[in-house]
Motif scaffolding. Structure first.
Motif, mmCIF file in Angstrom:
data_model
loop_
_atom_site.group_PDB
_atom_site.id
_atom_site.type_symbol
_atom_site.label_atom_id
_atom_site.label_comp_id
_atom_site.label_asym_id
_atom_site.label_seq_id
_atom_site.Cartn_x
_atom_site.Cartn_y
_atom_site.Cartn_z
ATOM 1 N N VAL A 160 43.697 -24.559 1.996
ATOM 2 C CA VAL A 160 44.631 -25.608 1.554
ATOM 3 C C VAL A 160 43.400 -26.571 0.912
ATOM 4 C CG1 VAL A 160 45.694 -27.906 2.003
ATOM 5 C CG2 VAL A 160 46.493 -25.685 3.381
ATOM 6 N N SER A 161 43.592 -26.616 -0.425
ATOM 7 C CA SER A 161 42.700 -27.484 -1.117
ATOM 8 C C SER A 161 43.292 -28.463 -2.066
ATOM 9 C CB SER A 161 41.880 -26.461 -2.010
ATOM 10 O OG SER A 161 40.941 -26.984 -2.873
ATOM 11 N N GLU A 162 42.295 -29.683 -2.404
ATOM 12 C CA GLU A 162 42.899 -30.762 -3.333
ATOM 13 C C GLU A 162 42.855 -30.109 -4.644
ATOM 14 O OE1 GLU A 162 41.333 -35.195 -4.820
ATOM 15 O OE2 GLU A 162 40.366 -34.189 -3.249
ATOM 16 N N LEU A 163 43.780 -30.458 -5.489
ATOM 17 C CA LEU A 163 43.757 -30.047 -6.909
ATOM 18 C C LEU A 163 44.515 -31.077 -7.680
ATOM 19 C CD1 LEU A 163 42.799 -28.568 -9.662
ATOM 20 C CD2 LEU A 163 44.558 -26.854 -8.660
ATOM 21 N N SER A 164 43.918 -31.870 -8.411
ATOM 22 C CA SER A 164 44.735 -32.847 -9.193
ATOM 23 C C SER A 164 44.481 -32.221 -10.484
ATOM 24 C CB SER A 164 44.207 -34.252 -9.345
ATOM 25 O OG SER A 164 44.400 -34.748 -8.308
ATOM 26 N N TRP A 165 45.651 -31.769 -11.460
ATOM 27 C CA TRP A 165 45.578 -31.063 -12.491
ATOM 28 C C TRP A 165 44.680 -31.526 -13.527
ATOM 29 C CZ3 TRP A 165 51.434 -30.982 -12.554
ATOM 30 C CH2 TRP A 165 52.029 -30.200 -11.220
ATOM 31 N N GLY A 166 43.806 -30.833 -14.274
ATOM 32 C CA GLY A 166 42.990 -31.023 -15.011
ATOM 33 C C GLY A 166 41.403 -31.590 -14.759
ATOM 34 N N GLU A 167 41.445 -31.875 -13.266
ATOM 35 C CA GLU A 167 40.509 -32.585 -12.768
ATOM 36 C C GLU A 167 39.353 -31.418 -11.854
ATOM 37 O OE1 GLU A 167 41.492 -36.273 -10.877
ATOM 38 O OE2 GLU A 167 42.761 -36.841 -12.409
ATOM 39 N N GLY A 168 38.206 -31.610 -11.891
ATOM 40 C CA GLY A 168 37.401 -30.875 -10.915
ATOM 41 C C GLY A 168 37.640 -29.438 -10.921
ATOM 42 N N LEU A 169 37.955 -28.816 -12.192
ATOM 43 C CA LEU A 169 38.107 -27.524 -12.175
ATOM 44 C C LEU A 169 37.405 -26.525 -11.980
ATOM 45 C CD1 LEU A 169 40.664 -27.421 -15.277
ATOM 46 C CD2 LEU A 169 41.355 -27.445 -12.873
ATOM 47 N N ALA A 170 36.130 -26.892 -12.034
ATOM 48 C CA ALA A 170 34.754 -26.231 -11.636
ATOM 49 C C ALA A 170 34.880 -25.715 -10.443
ATOM 50 C CB ALA A 170 33.692 -26.798 -12.286
#
Length: 218
Positions: free
Chosen positions: A120-130
């Motif tokens: 389970v991981s945080e992902l806000s689209w377009g941010e921190g994609l690396a």
């Protein structure tokens, strides 16, 4: 998914979303999903698009065994849970504010032997994609994530980052408004998009998308 406040009896037809839990049977498992519409809004209830996408996965149209997969805007986590039960290695993502609730559902519904297959991981689209490997996924899943126009550009940017040429994207959604069709047109500029399933009873479409491969001049 975005969070919205709960409004008592705002839409009577949505009363089932106000239940504290929802029970399903997928992949030979009983799945009990906690819901919390009152406090967390749309991110904490199971929408029809998630159910239809789980049905589609269970029908075996996509090979999930050992596939490296990611679910976007997971909300309750139902789709990612079912994908894991069907053999996928899944990263289940949502915004930070939804992660505790999401994690609880995932832990409650995965057998111990599958715990290592799910993150389970945080992902806000377009941010921190690396933080996610570029082109590192065989399958990208999204259920009812196309509804806020402001998210369309970062969502497509996220899909471009996650997908390799062979990656399959499955998006389950209800086409409610003109802007939803506009998103599909935006997606078609970067991906080939095909309607692969339609649930008439629930009015839910499933679209399969793949990155457009540049044509080389011969």
């Amino acid at each position: 998914m975005a969070l919205v406040p709960y409004v008592e009896n705002a839409v009577p037809a949505l009363s089932k979303l106000q239940n504290s839990s929802a029970r399903f049977h997928f992949a030979s498992h009983e799945i009990l999903i906690a819901q919390d519409w009152r406090n967390l809004g749309v991110a904490a209830v199971v929408w029809d698009a998630a159910v239809v996408l789980c049905m589609y996965l269970e029908l075996g149209h996509v090979d999930l065994n050992g596939k490296v997969s990611i679910e976007l805007g997971a909300g309750t986590g139902l789709v990612g849970i079912v994908a894991a039960l069907l053999g996928a290695n899944v990263t289940i993502t949502d915004r930070k504010c939804a992660l505790d609730f999401l994690s609880t559902n995932v832990k409650a519904n995965l057998p111990s032997e599958l715990e290592e297959c799910v993150v389970v991981s945080e992902l806000s689209w377009g941010e921190g994609l690396a933080r996610f490997p570029a082109g590192g996924f065989d399958l990208v899943l999204g259920a009812d994530i196309v509804y806020l126009e402001d998210t369309f550009v970062p969502l497509i940017r996220t899909l471009e980052h996650l997908c390799a040429d062979a990656t399959v994207v499955l998006l389950a959604c209800r086409i409610r408004y003109e802007r939803d069709g506009a998103f599909l047109n935006m997606l078609r500029r970067k991906f080939t998009v095909d309607e692969v399933f339609y649930d008439q009873n629930r009015d839910i479409y499933i679209y399969e998308a793949r990155k457009r491969v540049p044509r080389s001049d011969l």
